[in-house]
Design a protein around this motif. Structure first.
Motif, PDB file in Angstrom:
ATOM      1  N   VAL A  78     -35.209 -19.888  29.395  1.00 44.81           N
ATOM      2  CA  VAL A  78     -34.100 -19.127  28.815  1.00 44.81           C
ATOM      3  C   VAL A  78     -34.725 -17.862  28.254  1.00 44.81           C
ATOM      4  O   VAL A  78     -35.457 -17.918  27.278  1.00 44.81           O
ATOM      5  CB  VAL A  78     -33.443 -19.922  27.664  1.00 44.81           C
ATOM      6  CG1 VAL A  78     -32.183 -19.225  27.187  1.00 44.81           C
ATOM      7  CG2 VAL A  78     -33.152 -21.342  28.075  1.00 44.81           C
ATOM      8  N   VAL A  87     -39.486  -8.080  34.556  1.00 44.00           N
ATOM      9  CA  VAL A  87     -40.175  -8.958  35.505  1.00 44.00           C
ATOM     10  C   VAL A  87     -39.672  -8.719  36.924  1.00 44.00           C
ATOM     11  O   VAL A  87     -40.462  -8.632  37.876  1.00 44.00           O
ATOM     12  CB  VAL A  87     -39.994 -10.441  35.075  1.00 44.00           C
ATOM     13  CG1 VAL A  87     -40.332 -11.395  36.200  1.00 44.00           C
ATOM     14  CG2 VAL A  87     -40.843 -10.736  33.846  1.00 44.00           C
ATOM     15  N   LEU A 253     -39.069 -16.059  36.155  1.00 44.78           N
ATOM     16  CA  LEU A 253     -39.548 -16.595  34.879  1.00 44.78           C
ATOM     17  C   LEU A 253     -39.480 -18.118  34.850  1.00 44.78           C
ATOM     18  O   LEU A 253     -40.346 -18.782  34.274  1.00 44.78           O
ATOM     19  CB  LEU A 253     -38.728 -16.004  33.725  1.00 44.78           C
ATOM     20  CG  LEU A 253     -39.080 -14.559  33.359  1.00 44.78           C
ATOM     21  CD1 LEU A 253     -37.970 -13.911  32.552  1.00 44.78           C
ATOM     22  CD2 LEU A 253     -40.393 -14.497  32.589  1.00 44.78           C
ATOM     23  N   GLU A 256     -42.405 -19.406  36.811  1.00 46.50           N
ATOM     24  CA  GLU A 256     -43.630 -19.274  36.007  1.00 46.50           C
ATOM     25  C   GLU A 256     -43.689 -20.336  34.904  1.00 46.50           C
ATOM     26  O   GLU A 256     -44.738 -20.927  34.651  1.00 46.50           O
ATOM     27  CB  GLU A 256     -43.702 -17.888  35.360  1.00 46.50           C
ATOM     28  CG  GLU A 256     -44.047 -16.778  36.329  1.00 46.50           C
ATOM     29  CD  GLU A 256     -44.034 -15.413  35.644  1.00 46.50           C
ATOM     30  OE1 GLU A 256     -43.826 -15.352  34.420  1.00 46.50           O
ATOM     31  OE2 GLU A 256     -44.224 -14.411  36.355  1.00 46.50           O
TER      32      GLU A 256
END
Lengths: 321, 304
Positions: A78, A87, A253, A256
């Motif tokens: 989040v 990103v 994200l 990752e």
């Protein structure tokens, strides 16, 4: 093997599915219309037939509705919009130095150096200089918002519209109409006003250097892109998936985050529609702050609370008395 | 006699002084409760719409106390340091309050100069008279109040976090948790420690102020500039967060000046107003903390 990113914004809710090489496999741009839950259910329904639940390796949310939706879909990450946009832009062009992002209620500038965010700014309490400003003026002129940019390109005159405030702009615009200026010139004046406002408020004092990315829903407007290029005297790049960049960032994200933790996704699957979700609000009377607390229920079972200042509802799942 | 002390504006800085003074004079001191929705709504209802949120909230505190006391303390604070100015609204506070609210008890109109003991005593003498005719009692209460104020230090300096932020702002923005949406806890949750701009002593501020081409006009510029310059030189902080309220004319100048002066560090400007949804604030703080953390993977960390 896919990664799902969801950007729940004030105006649009965007979905992106990335494949294992982080290329955009699918993207959706849906109107939030004040009902984020419904928009998310609709988006998942549209994707349901193409992908298996098990094929989704990670899910990330971003945007102003990111927390509420993270609980509902079972997100692995989040993150705020600024990080997500940065990103995503870096993924497309690792040398990007400036990101101009204009959304429905927010506008931001992100400055990067060697692939790292070094500075950013967002509009403060006022939404002048954002998409909603254009939306309102387009409505006033009776032009569909998606054609506004084409109108601006047809302008052969320069009309100056006061851009500090949407209310001022509107009265100035009416005045200019009554003085007999043609619509394309007025629309171009509006685009210039928004850009002027953006550069003098949000981007004031920031070092804007190329490569410059322009993303967010307003990047669809060619008139604004032109106005930026004229004001900055340099080329402004609009990435292919300009309107879903936040969702792309959210998906990356999430990937990752899971790689770091080594866990598996918490994704609850595409079948949210059947889950029967509902939200309701109540006013907590435990102290004089009287917070408006939002309750999210799945099949009648409370799965989360939001909106309390002290955090006691947020961290506990208990029935309101 | 019951004396009402509204919990707004520079209450957060000078409450030991007021409390001690009135209680030693034998008055019963009534303080309003912490700012909450009810206080804010009452303030917005009666205050002029152009004022900033802290002024509106002060009106709300007056509203909460007005039926419970015989005298209302509405401090007209003129100065807190020599040759520097504070805020024009604070200098006209009694008039603002009296002209926007009805059914008020008598209010204190006298001016307060916290930079000069002699001038401050004029306030004590005039206001003290309303409670007791004994001049000696007023002097004793005044001296005790000064002592208590001098010994009072309310500052924030948290070093147990991996990053440290200088939090700049007026006292009432730093300490009123309702107005600032509990920003210090939010920062701590993001693993950011806080040093407040009022925690640096005047001696140090004076030293760093000398670097400016001219003396600061506004007191809060001294505090903001001095604390930031000192902490940056010491390598103590990783970033600066400036909390300011919408429509503050002084901050409009100070934030720009600080942005220019301190361009070597990341700076975030947080504007507060009546908004009660904190999603916007959360986004900005989270992005700020991400920025520090992500840059840290490439640069060497400055502290443990």
């Amino acid at each position: 093997m896919y990664y799902l990113g969801i950007d729940i914004g004030s105006v649009s809710t965007d979905f992106v599915v990335l494949n294992k090489d982080l290329e955009v496999e699918d993207h959706l741009y849906l109107n939030t219309q004040g009902l984020p839950m419904k928009a998310v259910q609709e988006g998942l329904k549209l994707l349901k037939d193409k992908y298996l639940n098990e094929a989704i390796n990670a899910v990330g949310t971003t945007g102003s509705g990111r927390k509420i939706i993270a609980t509902v879909v079972g997100a692995d990450s989040v993150k705020n919009e600024i990080t997500a946009h940065a990103v995503a832009a870096l993924h497309i062009n690792p040398s990007v130095k400036t990101i101009l992002e204009i959304g429905g209620q927010d506008s931001k500038i992100i400055i990067l150096k060697d692939g790292i965010v070094t500075d950013f700014a967002m509009n403060t309490v006022c939404a002048a200089g954002t998409g909603s400003f254009l939306d309102r003026q387009a409505q006033r002129l009776g032009i569909p918002i998606n054609q506004l940019g084409d109108y601006a390109l047809k302008a052969n005159n320069v009309v100056r519209i006061a851009g500090r405030c949407a209310v001022f702009a509107e009265s100035d615009m009416i005045h200019k109409q009554q003085m007999g200026y043609d619509t394309p010139s007025i629309v171009k004046g509006l685009c210039d006003a928004l850009v002027r406002n953006y550069l003098s408020n949000i981007a004031k004092g920031k070092d804007i250097s190329a490569p410059i990315f322009f993303q967010g829903g307003v990047a669809a407007n060619k008139g604004i892109k032109n106005a930026f290029e004229e004001a900055l005297h340099t080329q402004v790049l609009v990435p292919e998936h300009y309107n879903v960049m936040g969702a792309i960032g959210a998906a990356i994200l999430a990937k990752e985050a899971l790689e770091r933790s080594g866990g598996t996704t918490k994704f609850k699957g595409f079948d949210l529609e059947a889950a029967h979700l509902s939200t309701r609000g109540f006013e907590c009377s435990d102290c004089s702050n009287q917070c408006e607390v939002i309750v999210i229920e799945e099949n009648g079972v409370i799965i989360g609370y939001y909106g309390d200042r002290c955090g006691k509802w947020l961290h506990s799942v208990k029935m309101p008395s | 006699m019951k004396v009402g002390l509204p919990k707004g504006l520079l209450y957060y800085r000078y409450h030991p002084f007021f409390k001690t003074f009135f209680e030693e004079l034998g008055a019963e001191l009534i303080t309003s409760e912490d700012t909450n929705k009810k206080v804010m709504d009452a303030g917005i209802r009666c205050c002029t719409s152009e004022a900033c949120l802290p002024i509106k909230i002060f009106h709300g505190h007056v509203d909460a106390l007005k039926n419970q006391c015989d005298l209302m303390v509405v401090p007209r604070i003129m100065k807190v340091s020599n040759n520097e100015y504070i805020c024009p609204h604070l200098c006209s506070l009694p008039e603002m309050v009296v002209h926007s609210m009805d059914h008020l008890p008598p209010v204190t109109y006298q001016s307060l100069y916290f930079n000069s003991q002699k001038q401050l005593f004029h306030w004590a003498k005039d206001v003290g008279k309303l409670i007791t005719p004994k001049r000696s009692a007023i002097e004793i209460a005044f001296n005790h109040a000064l002592d208590r104020q001098a010994n009072y230090k309310r500052t924030i300096d948290q070093s147990q976090y991996s990053y440290k932020i200088l939090l700049v702002g007026h006292d009432y923005n730093l300490y009123d948790k309702y107005v600032n949406m509990n920003i210090i806890r939010k920062l701590n949750d993001l693993n950011l420690g806080v040093i407040s701009s009022d925690s640096i002593g005047n001696g140090i501020l004076n030293k760093y102020i000398k670097k400016l081409p001219r003396k600061p006009f506004w007191y809060y510029y001294r505090q903001a500039y001095g604390s930031a310059a000192f902490l940056i030189e010491k390598g103590e902080i990783d970033g600066i967060i400036f909390i300011s309220c919408f429509s503050c004319g002084i901050d409009a100048v100070i934030t720009e000046a600080i942005k220019d002066d301190m361009s070597s560090l990341p700076l975030l400007l947080v504007k507060l107003d009546e908004h009660s949804g904190d999603a916007g604030l959360d986004t900005r703080l989270e992005a700020f903390s991400d920025m520090l953390a992500r840059s840290n993977t490439h640069h060497k960390k400055r502290r443990i």
